[in-house]
Design a protein around this motif. Structure first.
Motif, short mmCIF file in Angstrom:
data_model
loop_
_atom_site.label_atom_id
_atom_site.label_comp_id
_atom_site.label_asym_id
_atom_site.label_seq_id
_atom_site.Cartn_x
_atom_site.Cartn_y
_atom_site.Cartn_z
N THR A 106 49.17 43.17 3.40
CA THR A 106 49.06 42.49 2.09
C THR A 106 48.23 43.32 1.12
O THR A 106 48.60 43.49 -0.05
CB THR A 106 48.42 41.10 2.28
OG1 THR A 106 49.20 40.37 3.21
CG2 THR A 106 48.35 40.33 0.97
N ALA A 107 47.12 43.84 1.63
CA ALA A 107 46.24 44.66 0.78
C ALA A 107 46.99 45.92 0.32
O ALA A 107 46.83 46.36 -0.83
CB ALA A 107 44.97 45.03 1.54
N ILE A 108 47.80 46.49 1.21
CA ILE A 108 48.55 47.70 0.84
C ILE A 108 49.59 47.37 -0.24
O ILE A 108 49.73 48.09 -1.23
CB ILE A 108 49.24 48.30 2.10
CG1 ILE A 108 48.17 48.85 3.06
CG2 ILE A 108 50.22 49.39 1.71
CD1 ILE A 108 48.70 49.21 4.43
N VAL A 109 50.31 46.26 -0.05
CA VAL A 109 51.32 45.87 -1.05
C VAL A 109 50.63 45.58 -2.38
O VAL A 109 51.11 45.98 -3.45
CB VAL A 109 52.14 44.65 -0.56
CG1 VAL A 109 53.07 44.15 -1.66
CG2 VAL A 109 52.95 45.02 0.68
N GLU A 110 49.48 44.90 -2.33
CA GLU A 110 48.75 44.59 -3.57
C GLU A 110 48.38 45.88 -4.30
O GLU A 110 48.54 45.99 -5.51
CB GLU A 110 47.49 43.78 -3.26
CG GLU A 110 46.77 43.32 -4.52
CD GLU A 110 45.29 42.98 -4.29
OE1 GLU A 110 44.82 43.09 -3.15
OE2 GLU A 110 44.63 42.64 -5.27
N GLN A 220 46.38 37.57 -7.90
CA GLN A 220 46.68 36.14 -7.95
C GLN A 220 47.28 35.65 -6.62
O GLN A 220 47.21 34.47 -6.29
CB GLN A 220 47.68 35.89 -9.10
CG GLN A 220 47.95 34.44 -9.44
CD GLN A 220 46.81 33.80 -10.20
OE1 GLN A 220 46.01 34.50 -10.77
NE2 GLN A 220 46.73 32.49 -10.20
N MET A 221 47.84 36.58 -5.84
CA MET A 221 48.49 36.17 -4.59
C MET A 221 47.50 35.46 -3.65
O MET A 221 47.89 34.56 -2.91
CB MET A 221 49.13 37.37 -3.87
CG MET A 221 48.19 38.42 -3.41
SD MET A 221 49.04 39.81 -2.58
CE MET A 221 49.85 40.66 -3.91
N ALA B 37 35.23 46.97 -11.41
CA ALA B 37 36.16 46.22 -10.55
C ALA B 37 37.55 46.82 -10.71
O ALA B 37 38.41 46.27 -11.39
CB ALA B 37 36.15 44.75 -10.97
N LEU B 38 37.76 47.96 -10.08
CA LEU B 38 39.04 48.65 -10.25
C LEU B 38 40.16 47.96 -9.48
O LEU B 38 41.34 48.21 -9.74
CB LEU B 38 38.91 50.11 -9.81
CG LEU B 38 37.86 50.91 -10.59
CD1 LEU B 38 37.75 52.33 -10.06
CD2 LEU B 38 38.21 50.94 -12.07
N THR B 39 39.81 47.13 -8.51
CA THR B 39 40.79 46.28 -7.83
C THR B 39 40.23 44.86 -7.80
O THR B 39 39.06 44.64 -8.08
CB THR B 39 41.06 46.77 -6.39
OG1 THR B 39 39.81 46.85 -5.70
CG2 THR B 39 41.72 48.14 -6.38
N GLY B 40 41.10 43.91 -7.43
CA GLY B 40 40.64 42.51 -7.38
C GLY B 40 40.90 41.79 -8.68
O GLY B 40 41.47 42.36 -9.62
N PRO B 41 40.48 40.53 -8.75
CA PRO B 41 40.86 39.69 -9.89
C PRO B 41 40.32 40.15 -11.24
O PRO B 41 40.84 39.76 -12.28
CB PRO B 41 40.27 38.31 -9.53
CG PRO B 41 39.31 38.55 -8.43
CD PRO B 41 39.76 39.77 -7.72
N LEU B 42 39.27 40.97 -11.25
CA LEU B 42 38.72 41.41 -12.53
C LEU B 42 39.23 42.79 -12.95
O LEU B 42 38.74 43.38 -13.91
CB LEU B 42 37.19 41.43 -12.46
CG LEU B 42 36.53 40.10 -12.09
CD1 LEU B 42 35.03 40.27 -11.91
CD2 LEU B 42 36.80 39.05 -13.16
N LEU B 211 45.75 26.37 -9.98
CA LEU B 211 47.16 26.76 -10.09
C LEU B 211 47.99 25.82 -10.97
O LEU B 211 48.98 26.23 -11.55
CB LEU B 211 47.80 26.81 -8.69
CG LEU B 211 47.27 27.90 -7.76
CD1 LEU B 211 47.81 27.70 -6.35
CD2 LEU B 211 47.64 29.28 -8.27
N ASP B 212 47.60 24.55 -11.04
CA ASP B 212 48.41 23.57 -11.77
C ASP B 212 47.66 23.04 -12.99
O ASP B 212 46.73 22.24 -12.86
CB ASP B 212 48.79 22.42 -10.83
CG ASP B 212 49.76 21.45 -11.47
OD1 ASP B 212 50.32 21.79 -12.54
OD2 ASP B 212 49.97 20.35 -10.91
#
Lengths: 285, 398
Positions: A106-110, A220-221, B37-42, B211-212
């Motif tokens: 999952t981390a790779i696909v992300e 978001q996944m 934060a080069l990866t992740g939600p931010l 989500l909703d």
């Protein structure tokens, strides 16, 4: 405290029904893989998001109708599912280890999604997004209705396939007792590859539904994992109809909690329901 | 002076200039360490900070670097995790032995980095720290010019703008994410609204990652306020707008705390949406020294980096400001000594593209420079106060 109006309650319940349908659709492939293949496939979420991004790309840049993208996305996701099962079967992983292995995937696909589309938000702009019908005082959005219809249709289709086809009977037999099923001539490896492919295809369809209704960003996944896991466990592992029913129960319960109490209480609902079920029926999950 | 002498002096000056340049090139670089934060939600917003940092360091090196030495920026990926940011800042100081620090994105990671900077007595200039009262370290310097009590000053600015509009609201709904730097501003807005006599018809909170938005939209529609305050961060604002649209509701006047700037301005649903800004691509902001060059560079580099919206606004401007503060501090102190840099910044205001920033107030915060902006014809434009409004722009109501 004043009670919410009937329109507010009904509109909220409708919203919960739609999101519940999506929970069910996301949970359908995950639950089949978990219950019948004993693979807790976290990459299911990554595949759904990959499908959503592919839909975005094909529709936004390629000019395809979002629903037409299914013709490309579903076979691709089926192939991904087959390849994943082929890979996992080489290692004879326990369910817990399959969870860890697919988390890595999952981390790779992300990272791959982020590399291609960046981490920025991507919104699929389609005429379907704005299309809705008014029924009395209630509004029914088209994209969400299509998602719910897909969830119901696919859940019943999988149920029928599992119950009335040789393939379905073979898969159930393998899940029940693989050595005995093999002794009766069922090719466990081939059936597992097919089922994993089907789960991948279901993730692909869920991804297209996601792209129709949600703005996309790779991370978001992870927001879906908790509630969809609760849906699958509540609905029963390997059950074709259980996730749909559980998804709707969770979605509507969350929505009504938001309407009567506060949206900040809504996330507690799914896990409270799950804990209650596990207390009542410990062997369920 | 004869022609020969003048030529000789010119050649000598040229030799000295080239030699000085060569000397500077031969110097070891000044290493500035940070995480993003080069990866992740931010990651989406962090990419803006990465592009801006690269632009600034290039500009700085073209100007001869700092203290005659070239500058190298070491940036690590904190994966949007404040705990990882803490570890990485430790490594930057103790293993990489960087000379200076630059802050990460966003509030949680900055708070982590601040603790590390304090432990090693390092100056920490940061871009977007949203809760000034929690910035207790003496050598942290904010580029996010919220003022020391933004939970009071920012809502007051918004309500002042609305009070001056053709249709001042009488009722308000406050709906908010529980994301920390947003939540406390929304609670502040509730208090300020109450003090100003606005009737609160709805207050709702949701967890970050919700989500909703359908039931939230339904409750807003049911309450039908004159003014909707949305304590949203990132895409939450767009998601709520989409949910309201799906049930046939358009808010009368609506404000979003920290929206994803590009997606919101491009959304047809966000017509007349309000937010806060410290910089937009129009006068008087573009008259600041260096602003026009930065805007041109940013457009090109952001497009190359795949950022869908290439306009310079709050995040990019705050990021550029942070680098301006660090450069001013080093030049002012004439050294890389953190205490000297900190002491200089405490006593000297710094000219930045968002205006003059000072660091002598509570928690090193100076004035609240936040202005009110509005989505008009697919673009953010500043509408309040009038002195900062885009040419011809005024606050529009539905």
């Amino acid at each position: 405290m004043t009670l919410p109006s009937a329109t507010l309650v009904a509109q909220s319940a409708l919203s919960g029904l739609f999101i519940g349908g999506l929970y069910g659709l996301m949970g359908l492939g995950l639950g089949l893989s978990w219950g019948l293949l004993h693979v807790i496939n976290l990459a299911h979420f990554a595949l759904a998001f990959l499908a959503a991004y592919l839909c975005y790309q094909l529709a936004s840049v390629g000019g395809m109708d979002p629903f037409a993208t299914l013709a490309l996305i579903v076979p691709l996701c089926f192939a991904f599912g087959v390849a994943l099962q082929w890979l996992l079967s080489r290692f004879d992983l326990s369910p817990l280890n399959s969870l860890l292995a697919t988390f890595g995937l999952t981390a790779i696909v992300e990272a791959g999604i982020q590399g291609v589309w960046t981490a920025d938000f991507r919104k699929l702009e389609t005429p379907y997004a704005a299309l809705h019908w008014q029924v009395g005082t209630l509004y029914v959005p088209a994209a969400e209705l299509v998602t719910l219809a897909a969830a119901v249709g696919l859940s019943f289709a999988v149920y029928a396939a599992m119950r009335f086809t040789d393939l379905g009977r073979a898969l159930r037999a393998l899940a029940e007792d693989a050595p005995i099923a093999s002794a009766f001539g069922i090719d466990a490896r081939r059936h597992a590859l097919v089922l994993s492919g089907v789960c991948g295809a279901l993730a692909g369809i869920a991804g297209v539904c996601l792209a129709l209704s949600f703005t996309l960003t790779p991370s978001q996944m992870y927001a879906w994992i908790g509630v969809v896991f609760a849906t699958v466990m509540l609905g029963g592992l390997g059950s074709p109809l259980g996730p749909l029913a559980a998804g709707i129960v969770i979605g509507v319960s969350e929505a009504l909690t938001s309407a009567f109490v506060s949206p900040s209480w809504a996330p507690i609902v799914s896990f409270t329901l799950l804990i209650a079920l596990l207390l009542a029926r410990p062997g369920r999950a | 002076m004869s022609l020969v002498h003048r030529v000789a002096r010119g050649v000598a000056a040229l030799v000295i200039f080239v030699a000085a340049g060569a000397f500077a090139q031969g110097q070891p670089p000044i290493r500035i360490g940070s995480t993003l934060a080069l990866t992740g939600p931010l990651a989406a917003t962090s990419l803006v900070h990465k592009v801006v940092g690269e632009i600034y360091v290039e500009q700085l090196n073209r100007r001869g670097g700092l203290l005659g030495r070239p500058v190298e920026w070491i940036v690590r990926d904190d994966q949007s995790k404040p705990d990882l940011a803490r570890t990485l800042y430790e490594q930057l100081i103790t293993v990489d032995k960087v000379d200076l620090l630059m802050g990460p994105y966003a509030t949680g990671a900055i708070l982590s980095a601040m603790g590390v900077a304090q432990r090693y007595n390092k100056v920490l200039v940061h871009h977007t720290f949203g809760i000034p009262a929690q910035a207790k370290y003496d050598m942290q310097f904010p580029a996010w010019s919220l003022g020391p009590t933004p939970e009071v000053s920012v809502p007051n600015t918004v309500f002042d703008a609305l009070a001056a509009s053709p249709a001042p609201p009488k009722t308000i709904a406050v709906v908010t994410s529980k994301f920390p730097s947003v939540h406390f501003m929304s609670l502040g807005a509730r208090d300020v609204a109450k003090k100003r006599g606005l009737n609160e018809v709805l207050f709702l909170e949701w967890d970050f990652g919700n989500l909703d938005y359908g039931p939230i939209a339904a409750r807003i529609k049911d309450a039908n306020p004159d003014f909707l305050w949305v304590g949203a961060i990132g895409l939450e604002g767009n998601q709520l707008l989409e949910a309201m649209s799906k049930i046939g509701y358009t808010p009368k006047e609506h404000f979003y705390m920290y929206p994803a700037p590009g997606p919101m301005s491009k959304s047809a649903l966000a017509r007349n949406a309000l937010s806060m800004t410290v910089f937009e691509e129009h006068p008087p902001f573009t008259s600041a020294p260096g602003a026009k060059e930065f805007i041109e560079l940013y457009h090109a580099r952001a497009a190359k980096a795949g950022i869908p919206d290439t306009a310079v606004e709050v995040q990019a401007a705050a990021s550029y400001t942070a680098w301006q503060i660090l450069e001013a501090g080093v030049r002012g102190a004439g050294s890389l000594d953190d205490k000297a840099i900190g002491a200089w910044l405490h006593t000297h205001p710094v000219d930045t593209i968002q205006g003059k920033l000072r660091f002598d107030g509570p928690h090193n915060y100076g004035d609240d420079l936040m202005r009110v902006k509005q989505v008009q014809d697919g673009h953010w434009v500043t509408v309040y106060p009038a002195a900062y409004a885009a040419p011809g722009a005024t606050l529009r109501v539905q």
